[in-house]
Design an enzyme around this catalytic site. Sequence first.
Site, short mmCIF file in Angstrom:
data_model
loop_
_atom_site.label_atom_id
_atom_site.label_comp_id
_atom_site.label_asym_id
_atom_site.label_seq_id
_atom_site.Cartn_x
_atom_site.Cartn_y
_atom_site.Cartn_z
CB CYS A 157 58.57 46.84 31.22
SG CYS A 157 59.75 45.65 30.53
CG ASP A 179 40.88 49.37 45.10
OD1 ASP A 179 41.60 50.20 45.71
OD2 ASP A 179 40.14 48.55 45.69
CB CYS A 184 64.07 46.06 27.80
SG CYS A 184 62.60 45.52 28.74
CB ALA A 190 38.75 42.08 48.68
CG HIS A 227 48.47 41.50 46.67
ND1 HIS A 227 47.31 41.02 47.24
CD2 HIS A 227 49.50 40.85 47.29
CE1 HIS A 227 47.63 40.11 48.16
NE2 HIS A 227 48.95 40.00 48.22
#
Length: 254
Positions: A136, A111, A163, A31, A128
Amino acid sequence: MRLIASDLRSGVERLGDMIAEAKTIVPFTGAGISTECGIPDFRSPGGIWTRNRPIPFDGFVASQEARDESWRRRFAMEETFAAARPGRGHRALASLYRAGKVPAVITQNIDNLHQASGFAHEHVIELHGNTTYARCVGCGQTYQLDWVKRRFDQDGAPNCTVCDEPVKTATISFGQMMPEEEMQRATALSRACDLFIAIGSSLVVWPAAGFPMMAKRAGARLVIINREPTEQDDIADLVIRHDIGETLGPFVGN
């Protein structure tokens, strides 16, 4: 032998020597590289998760209310993500990428700023996920956020048109499996490089925090650039506890 840079200038000079000597450099970003771009930290004191408790994956899947709240939070952050531009750290890594020194970047960030700085999408290993689009949870179909926003404004958090399973940001939530392909690629890169640079990460979130150790065990030199001490400083060859933009800024365009 570990060296903690006594000042920014000596740290940058030593880092420059190590970059020049390296054949294959793997950056690992957290970060801290994006905070100068206006992206808030999630985990630190005063960060997003101290104000809003994270919604775990199983809660998201099980509850329409949780899904609505998750998307409400994401759209509340839209201006922040949309306005963010790559910082000096991102641009420096992109310069090394264009020079052929960096084959890919491993990132904990969601980001999309590495792609915006010039990295090809396939050369950004997102441990991440990515918050700039949706996926989905069932079949993996991807969606643009403007589609999600239209549906959300009409009927709340949408389900997949293929789905009928829930659609969430393409990020990894608490309790959600880490992306297997990305983990495998990050492992291979960490073991193959001769210089591993951890940037803006506290190096406490596992399994991602294992990559610097993995690179070190495979024979790479390890650099840690982070304002605060990390638990892996003792195994690093160089530790620079200064501003990331100022540390990496001299390498933009090289």
